[in-house]
Motif scaffolding. Structure first.
Motif, PDB file in Angstrom:
ATOM      1  N   THR A 152       0.781  -1.086   0.031  1.00  0.00           N
ATOM      2  CA  THR A 152       0.021   0.080  -0.010  1.00  0.00           C
ATOM      3  C   THR A 152       0.890   1.242  -0.151  1.00  0.00           C
ATOM      4  OG1 THR A 152      -0.147   0.052   2.311  1.00  0.00           O
ATOM      5  CG2 THR A 152      -1.907  -1.203   1.261  1.00  0.00           C
ATOM      6  N   PHE A 153       1.941   1.321   0.665  1.00  0.00           N
ATOM      7  CA  PHE A 153       2.838   2.400   0.780  1.00  0.00           C
ATOM      8  C   PHE A 153       3.421   2.728  -0.422  1.00  0.00           C
ATOM      9  CE2 PHE A 153       7.110   4.234   1.117  1.00  0.00           C
ATOM     10  CZ  PHE A 153       6.783   5.312   2.189  1.00  0.00           C
ATOM     11  N   VAL A 154       3.960   2.053  -1.383  1.00  0.00           N
ATOM     12  CA  VAL A 154       4.554   2.321  -2.729  1.00  0.00           C
ATOM     13  C   VAL A 154       3.725   3.019  -3.647  1.00  0.00           C
ATOM     14  CG1 VAL A 154       5.851   1.515  -4.621  1.00  0.00           C
ATOM     15  CG2 VAL A 154       6.511   0.501  -2.131  1.00  0.00           C
ATOM     16  N   PRO A 155       2.263   2.286  -3.869  1.00  0.00           N
ATOM     17  CA  PRO A 155       1.342   3.116  -4.704  1.00  0.00           C
ATOM     18  C   PRO A 155       1.180   4.490  -4.217  1.00  0.00           C
ATOM     19  CG  PRO A 155       0.960   0.820  -4.545  1.00  0.00           C
ATOM     20  CD  PRO A 155       1.887   0.783  -3.329  1.00  0.00           C
ATOM     21  N   TRP A 156       0.995   4.597  -2.937  1.00  0.00           N
ATOM     22  CA  TRP A 156       0.726   5.775  -2.240  1.00  0.00           C
ATOM     23  C   TRP A 156       1.778   6.928  -2.464  1.00  0.00           C
ATOM     24  CZ3 TRP A 156       3.327   8.426   1.539  1.00  0.00           C
ATOM     25  CH2 TRP A 156       2.710   9.541   2.119  1.00  0.00           C
ATOM     26  N   PHE A 157       3.108   6.465  -2.338  1.00  0.00           N
ATOM     27  CA  PHE A 157       4.241   7.220  -2.156  1.00  0.00           C
ATOM     28  C   PHE A 157       4.275   7.835  -3.740  1.00  0.00           C
ATOM     29  CE2 PHE A 157       8.520   8.474  -2.101  1.00  0.00           C
ATOM     30  CZ  PHE A 157       8.451   9.299  -0.873  1.00  0.00           C
ATOM     31  N   ARG A 158       3.737   6.887  -4.669  1.00  0.00           N
ATOM     32  CA  ARG A 158       3.968   7.202  -6.141  1.00  0.00           C
ATOM     33  C   ARG A 158       2.944   8.298  -6.542  1.00  0.00           C
ATOM     34  NH1 ARG A 158       4.455   1.177  -8.313  1.00  0.00           N
ATOM     35  NH2 ARG A 158       7.044   0.739  -8.289  1.00  0.00           N
ATOM     36  N   SER A 159       1.805   8.180  -5.929  1.00  0.00           N
ATOM     37  CA  SER A 159       0.816   8.994  -6.088  1.00  0.00           C
ATOM     38  C   SER A 159       0.760  10.284  -5.580  1.00  0.00           C
ATOM     39  CB  SER A 159      -0.486   8.405  -5.452  1.00  0.00           C
ATOM     40  OG  SER A 159      -0.423   8.368  -4.070  1.00  0.00           O
ATOM     41  N   VAL A 160       1.920  10.375  -4.494  1.00  0.00           N
ATOM     42  CA  VAL A 160       2.309  11.673  -4.107  1.00  0.00           C
ATOM     43  C   VAL A 160       3.125  12.599  -4.546  1.00  0.00           C
ATOM     44  CG1 VAL A 160       3.341  12.725  -1.839  1.00  0.00           C
ATOM     45  CG2 VAL A 160       1.513  10.995  -1.646  1.00  0.00           C
ATOM     46  N   ALA A 161       4.070  11.734  -5.342  1.00  0.00           N
ATOM     47  CA  ALA A 161       5.120  12.480  -5.899  1.00  0.00           C
ATOM     48  C   ALA A 161       4.901  13.502  -7.070  1.00  0.00           C
ATOM     49  CB  ALA A 161       5.767  11.309  -6.924  1.00  0.00           C
ATOM     50  N   PRO A 162       3.687  13.442  -7.955  1.00  0.00           N
ATOM     51  CA  PRO A 162       3.577  14.701  -8.426  1.00  0.00           C
ATOM     52  C   PRO A 162       3.260  15.977  -7.657  1.00  0.00           C
ATOM     53  CG  PRO A 162       2.391  12.689  -9.511  1.00  0.00           C
ATOM     54  CD  PRO A 162       2.763  12.501  -7.959  1.00  0.00           C
ATOM     55  N   TYR A 163       2.593  15.841  -6.559  1.00  0.00           N
ATOM     56  CA  TYR A 163       2.332  17.002  -5.743  1.00  0.00           C
ATOM     57  C   TYR A 163       3.799  17.512  -5.166  1.00  0.00           C
ATOM     58  CZ  TYR A 163      -2.304  15.564  -6.049  1.00  0.00           C
ATOM     59  OH  TYR A 163      -3.641  15.466  -6.694  1.00  0.00           O
ATOM     60  N   ILE A 164       4.776  16.706  -4.934  1.00  0.00           N
ATOM     61  CA  ILE A 164       6.265  17.110  -4.463  1.00  0.00           C
ATOM     62  C   ILE A 164       6.705  17.937  -5.713  1.00  0.00           C
ATOM     63  CG2 ILE A 164       8.370  16.225  -3.581  1.00  0.00           C
ATOM     64  CD1 ILE A 164       6.918  13.785  -2.383  1.00  0.00           C
ATOM     65  N   HIS A 165       6.710  17.503  -6.782  1.00  0.00           N
ATOM     66  CA  HIS A 165       7.434  17.959  -7.906  1.00  0.00           C
ATOM     67  C   HIS A 165       6.703  19.408  -7.959  1.00  0.00           C
ATOM     68  CE1 HIS A 165       9.591  14.336  -8.470  1.00  0.00           C
ATOM     69  NE2 HIS A 165       8.457  13.770  -9.128  1.00  0.00           N
ATOM     70  N   HIS A 214       8.039  21.208   5.080  1.00  0.00           N
ATOM     71  CA  HIS A 214       9.182  21.723   4.898  1.00  0.00           C
ATOM     72  C   HIS A 214      10.477  21.008   4.194  1.00  0.00           C
ATOM     73  CE1 HIS A 214      13.151  23.092   6.452  1.00  0.00           C
ATOM     74  NE2 HIS A 214      12.761  24.591   6.503  1.00  0.00           N
ATOM     75  N   ALA A 215      10.237  19.662   4.637  1.00  0.00           N
ATOM     76  CA  ALA A 215      11.301  18.713   4.111  1.00  0.00           C
ATOM     77  C   ALA A 215      11.313  18.439   2.698  1.00  0.00           C
ATOM     78  CB  ALA A 215      11.106  17.335   4.906  1.00  0.00           C
ATOM     79  N   MET A 216       9.973  18.705   1.974  1.00  0.00           N
ATOM     80  CA  MET A 216       9.639  18.610   0.724  1.00  0.00           C
ATOM     81  C   MET A 216      10.048  19.631   0.006  1.00  0.00           C
ATOM     82  SD  MET A 216       5.955  17.044   0.969  1.00  0.00           S
ATOM     83  CE  MET A 216       5.321  17.862  -0.571  1.00  0.00           C
ATOM     84  N   GLY A 217      10.516  20.821   0.507  1.00  0.00           N
ATOM     85  CA  GLY A 217      11.208  22.231   0.061  1.00  0.00           C
ATOM     86  C   GLY A 217      10.280  23.127  -0.138  1.00  0.00           C
ATOM     87  N   ILE A 218       9.094  23.019   0.661  1.00  0.00           N
ATOM     88  CA  ILE A 218       8.110  24.140   0.697  1.00  0.00           C
ATOM     89  C   ILE A 218       8.531  25.231   1.461  1.00  0.00           C
ATOM     90  CG2 ILE A 218       5.822  24.849   1.142  1.00  0.00           C
ATOM     91  CD1 ILE A 218       4.983  22.116   0.308  1.00  0.00           C
ATOM     92  N   LYS A 219       8.574  26.568   1.192  1.00  0.00           N
ATOM     93  CA  LYS A 219       8.772  27.578   2.034  1.00  0.00           C
ATOM     94  C   LYS A 219       7.796  28.061   2.794  1.00  0.00           C
ATOM     95  CE  LYS A 219      12.129  29.159  -1.514  1.00  0.00           C
ATOM     96  NZ  LYS A 219      12.643  30.101  -2.503  1.00  0.00           N
ATOM     97  N   LEU A 220       7.851  28.271   4.027  1.00  0.00           N
ATOM     98  CA  LEU A 220       6.663  28.203   5.008  1.00  0.00           C
ATOM     99  C   LEU A 220       6.828  29.654   5.789  1.00  0.00           C
ATOM    100  CD1 LEU A 220       6.539  24.581   6.393  1.00  0.00           C
ATOM    101  CD2 LEU A 220       4.791  25.641   4.810  1.00  0.00           C
ATOM    102  N   VAL A 221       5.650  30.316   5.934  1.00  0.00           N
ATOM    103  CA  VAL A 221       5.498  31.269   6.954  1.00  0.00           C
ATOM    104  C   VAL A 221       4.127  30.652   7.840  1.00  0.00           C
ATOM    105  CG1 VAL A 221       4.689  33.890   7.266  1.00  0.00           C
ATOM    106  CG2 VAL A 221       6.215  33.206   5.304  1.00  0.00           C
TER     107      VAL A 221
END
Length: 216
Positions: A8-21, A53-60
């Motif tokens: 379940t984790f690997v398909p989920w992580f693949r589906s999240v990848a586009p949002y990380i990019h 933050h770890a995904m590279g998003i700049k946070l305020v």
């Protein structure tokens, strides 16, 4: 569970990848009402922000403190006064707001400093930066009501905030601003977050509140 999780984790992580990019390097302004902190949701909220933050998003991060100020005023036996959806900030309310903001800032910085094993904060290094990034002006007298030390955002030092988030820090803003003469004003979380998002031309403005939506 051990047999199911990898499938379940690997398909989920693949589906999240586009949002990380899509959101890496983007700027999010996130506002959390004081009610969420009072309800004990701070640690879980900070863990989620740490992942972003770890995904590279700049946070305020902008925090509210309405229930905390109310609690301080009750402890002092001082009545609360509101009008037009805003607190009327007299001297006692301003002192209570300063005390509440200091305590909340301490708690938020402590939450970002966690690094317990087997938690989302393990091996995380999140630096929190606060400062006098906001210039404020008084609300003044509205419909015959003097709001005293309640204020609105006059200007956001977007360049200074941008420098901080560009080096990887999370900028923490309390709902306080100062006039050019050094006078302190109690602001609303919604005003601070909105004005900051506009000044930074942020990609996302997110509110976590105790009510379904933001009241006008």
């Amino acid at each position: 569970m051990d047999l199911v999780f990898p499938h379940t984790f690997v398909p989920w992580f693949r589906s999240v990848a586009p949002y990380i990019h899509a959101y890496r390097g983007k700027t999010f302004v996130v506002a959390m009402a004081g009610e969420g902190i009072a309800a004990g949701k701070l640690n879980a909220f900070v863990q989620d922000l740490s992942i972003l933050h770890a995904m590279g998003i700049k946070l305020v991060l902008v925090h509210g403190f309405r229930p905390q100020v109310s609690e301080q005023l009750r402890a002092k036996g001082h009545p609360e006064r509101f009008s037009h959806g805003m607190r009327i900030t007299d001297a006692a309310a301003l002192d209570s707001a300063q005390e509440a903001a200091g305590q909340l800032r301490f708690e938020i910085e402590a939450a970002f400093s966690q690094g317990l094993p087997n938690t989302p904060m393990a091996n995380a290094t999140v630096r929190v930066v606060s400062g006098n990034f906001l210039t404020a002006r008084p609300v003044g007298i509205v419909d015959g009501v003097d709001f005293q030390q309640s204020g609105r955002v006059r200007k956001v030092d977007a360049a200074a905030i941008r420098k901080a988030i560009d080096i990887g820090a999370v900028v923490l803003l309390s709902p306080f601003g100062f006039s050019p003469t050094g006078e302190a004003f109690n602001l609303t979380m919604e005003d601070v977050a909105t004005c900051t998002a506009i000044a930074l031309q942020a990609d996302k403005l997110l509110f976590l509140t105790e009510v379904p939506g933001i009241h006008e």
